[in-house]
Scaffold this motif. Structure first.
Motif, PDB file in Angstrom:
ATOM      1  N   TYR A 122     -48.056 -12.296 -56.965  1.00  0.00           N
ATOM      2  CA  TYR A 122     -48.248 -13.035 -58.212  1.00  0.00           C
ATOM      3  C   TYR A 122     -48.705 -14.466 -57.951  1.00  0.00           C
ATOM      4  O   TYR A 122     -48.511 -14.996 -56.872  1.00  0.00           O
ATOM      5  CB  TYR A 122     -46.955 -13.040 -59.041  1.00  0.00           C
ATOM      6  CG  TYR A 122     -46.532 -11.659 -59.457  1.00  0.00           C
ATOM      7  CD1 TYR A 122     -47.181 -10.996 -60.486  1.00  0.00           C
ATOM      8  CD2 TYR A 122     -45.492 -11.017 -58.786  1.00  0.00           C
ATOM      9  CE1 TYR A 122     -46.803  -9.721 -60.861  1.00  0.00           C
ATOM     10  CE2 TYR A 122     -45.097  -9.733 -59.159  1.00  0.00           C
ATOM     11  CZ  TYR A 122     -45.762  -9.090 -60.192  1.00  0.00           C
ATOM     12  OH  TYR A 122     -45.388  -7.841 -60.560  1.00  0.00           O
ATOM     13  N   ASP A 123     -49.273 -15.055 -59.011  1.00  0.00           N
ATOM     14  CA  ASP A 123     -49.859 -16.383 -58.885  1.00  0.00           C
ATOM     15  C   ASP A 123     -48.837 -17.475 -59.234  1.00  0.00           C
ATOM     16  O   ASP A 123     -48.865 -18.024 -60.323  1.00  0.00           O
ATOM     17  CB  ASP A 123     -51.084 -16.446 -59.807  1.00  0.00           C
ATOM     18  CG  ASP A 123     -51.884 -17.707 -59.604  1.00  0.00           C
ATOM     19  OD1 ASP A 123     -51.525 -18.510 -58.723  1.00  0.00           O
ATOM     20  OD2 ASP A 123     -52.868 -17.892 -60.340  1.00  0.00           O
ATOM     21  N   PHE A 124     -47.951 -17.754 -58.290  1.00  0.00           N
ATOM     22  CA  PHE A 124     -46.965 -18.814 -58.505  1.00  0.00           C
ATOM     23  C   PHE A 124     -47.571 -20.178 -58.203  1.00  0.00           C
ATOM     24  O   PHE A 124     -48.502 -20.282 -57.400  1.00  0.00           O
ATOM     25  CB  PHE A 124     -45.739 -18.599 -57.612  1.00  0.00           C
ATOM     26  CG  PHE A 124     -44.780 -17.580 -58.143  1.00  0.00           C
ATOM     27  CD1 PHE A 124     -43.772 -17.941 -59.029  1.00  0.00           C
ATOM     28  CD2 PHE A 124     -44.883 -16.244 -57.762  1.00  0.00           C
ATOM     29  CE1 PHE A 124     -42.890 -16.996 -59.526  1.00  0.00           C
ATOM     30  CE2 PHE A 124     -44.004 -15.288 -58.257  1.00  0.00           C
ATOM     31  CZ  PHE A 124     -43.007 -15.669 -59.140  1.00  0.00           C
ATOM     32  N   ASP A 125     -47.038 -21.214 -58.844  1.00  0.00           N
ATOM     33  CA  ASP A 125     -47.475 -22.589 -58.605  1.00  0.00           C
ATOM     34  C   ASP A 125     -46.440 -23.393 -57.835  1.00  0.00           C
ATOM     35  O   ASP A 125     -46.765 -24.351 -57.156  1.00  0.00           O
ATOM     36  CB  ASP A 125     -47.731 -23.293 -59.948  1.00  0.00           C
ATOM     37  CG  ASP A 125     -48.789 -22.573 -60.759  1.00  0.00           C
ATOM     38  OD1 ASP A 125     -49.968 -22.703 -60.428  1.00  0.00           O
ATOM     39  OD2 ASP A 125     -48.414 -21.836 -61.706  1.00  0.00           O
ATOM     40  N   VAL A 126     -45.178 -23.008 -58.017  1.00  0.00           N
ATOM     41  CA  VAL A 126     -44.071 -23.785 -57.444  1.00  0.00           C
ATOM     42  C   VAL A 126     -43.060 -22.843 -56.804  1.00  0.00           C
ATOM     43  O   VAL A 126     -42.797 -21.754 -57.308  1.00  0.00           O
ATOM     44  CB  VAL A 126     -43.351 -24.607 -58.548  1.00  0.00           C
ATOM     45  CG1 VAL A 126     -42.197 -25.417 -57.968  1.00  0.00           C
ATOM     46  CG2 VAL A 126     -44.325 -25.522 -59.287  1.00  0.00           C
ATOM     47  N   LEU A 127     -42.512 -23.287 -55.687  1.00  0.00           N
ATOM     48  CA  LEU A 127     -41.443 -22.538 -55.036  1.00  0.00           C
ATOM     49  C   LEU A 127     -40.205 -23.437 -54.958  1.00  0.00           C
ATOM     50  O   LEU A 127     -40.286 -24.571 -54.496  1.00  0.00           O
ATOM     51  CB  LEU A 127     -41.904 -22.137 -53.634  1.00  0.00           C
ATOM     52  CG  LEU A 127     -40.968 -21.298 -52.762  1.00  0.00           C
ATOM     53  CD1 LEU A 127     -41.806 -20.434 -51.839  1.00  0.00           C
ATOM     54  CD2 LEU A 127     -40.049 -22.173 -51.935  1.00  0.00           C
ATOM     55  N   LYS A 128     -39.080 -22.918 -55.446  1.00  0.00           N
ATOM     56  CA  LYS A 128     -37.838 -23.695 -55.398  1.00  0.00           C
ATOM     57  C   LYS A 128     -36.906 -23.115 -54.342  1.00  0.00           C
ATOM     58  O   LYS A 128     -36.447 -21.972 -54.464  1.00  0.00           O
ATOM     59  CB  LYS A 128     -37.148 -23.695 -56.763  1.00  0.00           C
ATOM     60  CG  LYS A 128     -37.958 -24.410 -57.828  1.00  0.00           C
ATOM     61  CD  LYS A 128     -37.160 -24.629 -59.089  1.00  0.00           C
ATOM     62  CE  LYS A 128     -36.223 -25.798 -58.961  1.00  0.00           C
ATOM     63  NZ  LYS A 128     -35.549 -26.093 -60.264  1.00  0.00           N
ATOM     64  N   ILE A 129     -36.657 -23.905 -53.319  1.00  0.00           N
ATOM     65  CA  ILE A 129     -35.785 -23.437 -52.239  1.00  0.00           C
ATOM     66  C   ILE A 129     -34.336 -23.492 -52.702  1.00  0.00           C
ATOM     67  O   ILE A 129     -33.862 -24.530 -53.164  1.00  0.00           O
ATOM     68  CB  ILE A 129     -35.979 -24.284 -50.966  1.00  0.00           C
ATOM     69  CG1 ILE A 129     -37.434 -24.177 -50.507  1.00  0.00           C
ATOM     70  CG2 ILE A 129     -35.023 -23.849 -49.873  1.00  0.00           C
ATOM     71  CD1 ILE A 129     -37.755 -25.035 -49.305  1.00  0.00           C
ATOM     72  N   ASP A 130     -33.651 -22.370 -52.582  1.00  0.00           N
ATOM     73  CA  ASP A 130     -32.285 -22.273 -53.090  1.00  0.00           C
ATOM     74  C   ASP A 130     -31.354 -23.287 -52.425  1.00  0.00           C
ATOM     75  O   ASP A 130     -31.479 -23.590 -51.248  1.00  0.00           O
ATOM     76  CB  ASP A 130     -31.733 -20.867 -52.872  1.00  0.00           C
ATOM     77  CG  ASP A 130     -30.433 -20.667 -53.619  1.00  0.00           C
ATOM     78  OD1 ASP A 130     -30.494 -20.611 -54.868  1.00  0.00           O
ATOM     79  OD2 ASP A 130     -29.368 -20.600 -52.980  1.00  0.00           O
ATOM     80  N   ARG A 131     -30.407 -23.748 -53.231  1.00  0.00           N
ATOM     81  CA  ARG A 131     -29.554 -24.824 -52.734  1.00  0.00           C
ATOM     82  C   ARG A 131     -28.631 -24.383 -51.597  1.00  0.00           C
ATOM     83  O   ARG A 131     -28.137 -25.215 -50.841  1.00  0.00           O
ATOM     84  CB  ARG A 131     -28.773 -25.472 -53.873  1.00  0.00           C
ATOM     85  CG  ARG A 131     -27.657 -24.665 -54.455  1.00  0.00           C
ATOM     86  CD  ARG A 131     -26.758 -25.582 -55.292  1.00  0.00           C
ATOM     87  NE  ARG A 131     -25.609 -24.864 -55.773  1.00  0.00           N
ATOM     88  CZ  ARG A 131     -25.556 -24.280 -56.967  1.00  0.00           C
ATOM     89  NH1 ARG A 131     -26.577 -24.347 -57.777  1.00  0.00           N
ATOM     90  NH2 ARG A 131     -24.474 -23.638 -57.332  1.00  0.00           N
TER      91      ARG A 131
END
Ligand code: C2E
Ligand code: MG
Ligand code: MG
Ligand code: MG
Length: 284
Positions: free
Chosen positions: A195-204
């Motif tokens: 999929y075309d994601f723009d942002v990746l959030k690294i889990d805390r």
């Protein structure tokens, strides 16, 4: 066998389980009508540019204050709202509130910021989701590119065909797509490719360990590099210390949010926070 089962059955339902079930019922009961009683409130947690220290946007995080239950965390009530389907209306409320707030914030600061909103699987089954979001954007006068929709792999895992259509529509509309809690699931990597994601959030949970152990440090470093090679921006969640922030800067992580900067705040307190935020964290 029945006898054995019967003998043990009273210990099968422990006291804790009964309390759990009763609480669940009570939460479900109280949740119907909670929107009308205006018990939900959207809090905002600021996000920062790691390099410059500037505020770049916020994540909308829902809070529920109930007369008889007190304040309940989303980790407890969102799954129940999912189950009952109430999340559809509650989620619409969050989108409206967050965009309205973004408009107010942008008007008074004369700058652009992003607003990240979490979406859960059930909200994706609402075939009016996109048209609702589009008209909410219009009403708040917010260009689509400043809205970021955060989803976890739980949304993608349902494997339903309309998910692909909805994601394509989100992209076509110019709305940003963000993968939340990266690293906690099994298939995040293949979904990133698909999929075309723009942002990746690294889990805390990973960010939490970067100053303490090499394994987490290596993982976060690799995740940032991988995300950048896919043209994604990276947000580190749950930054609590200056050491963590320094390491994230070293790894070229783009953005950060966490208690080190600020807890999620009610709208008014958030505006006060950004108005008085004058120095760069970690660089004073
Ligand atoms: P999430 O999207 O991963 O949100 C991050 C959670 O980490 C938030 O918890 C936030 O308060 C917390 N957090 C932020 N910084 C720190 C930190 O430095 N240390 C620690 N220990 N925690 C930090 P919260 O607000 O309780 O939300 C929990 C989850 O509930 C969210 O996880 C999200 O999945 C869900 N959620 C929250 N609001 C909404 C909503 O409006 N709609 C939907 N569908 N889900 C929501
Ligand atoms: Mg999130
Ligand atoms: Mg998260
Ligand atoms: Mg895109």
């Amino acid at each position: 066998q029945a006898k054995a089962l019967g003998r043990n059955s009273h210990s099968f339902f422990t006291k804790e389980m009964n309390v759990g079930i009763l609480r669940r019922f009570e939460i479900e009961e109280q949740m119907r009508g909670a929107l009308e009683r205006k018990e939900f409130e959207v809090y905002y947690q600021p996000q920062f540019n790691v390099e410059s220290g500037a505020v770049i946007g916020a994540e909308a995080l829902l809070r529920w204050h109930n007369q008889s239950l007190g304040t309940i965390t989303p980790d407890e009530f969102i799954p129940i709202a999912e189950h009952t389907g109430l999340i559809v209306d509650i989620g619409r409320f969050v989108i409206e509130q967050a965009l309205d707030f973004l408009n107010t914030w942008q008007m008074q600061s004369k700058q652009h910021y992003t607003m990240a909103v979490n979406l859960s699987p059930r909200q994706f089954r609402d075939n009016q989701l996109l048209s609702f979001i589009k008209s909410a954007l219009q009403q708040s006068n917010i260009p689509a590119e400043y809205l970021e929709l955060e989803i976890t792999e739980g949304v993608l895992m349902t494997g339903q065909s309309f998910i692909d259509d909805t994601l394509a529509q989100i992209n076509a509309a110019g709305i940003k797509l963000s993968m939340d809690d990266f690293g906690t699931g099994y298939s995040s990597l293949s979904y990133l490719r698909q999929y075309d994601f723009d942002v990746l959030k690294i889990d805390r949970s990973f960010v939490n360990g970067i100053a303490l152990n090499k394994a987490d440090r290596d993982l976060v470093k690799a995740a940032v590099a991988m995300a950048h090679s896919l043209d994604l921006m990276v947000v580190a969640e749950g930054v609590e210390t200056k050491e963590q922030l320094t390491i994230l800067e070293e790894f070229n992580c783009d953005y950060a949010q966490g208690y080190y900067f600020s807890k999620p705040l009610p709208a008014k307190a958030f505006i006060k926070f950004v108005n008085t935020y004058t120095y760069k964290f970690g660089k004073q």
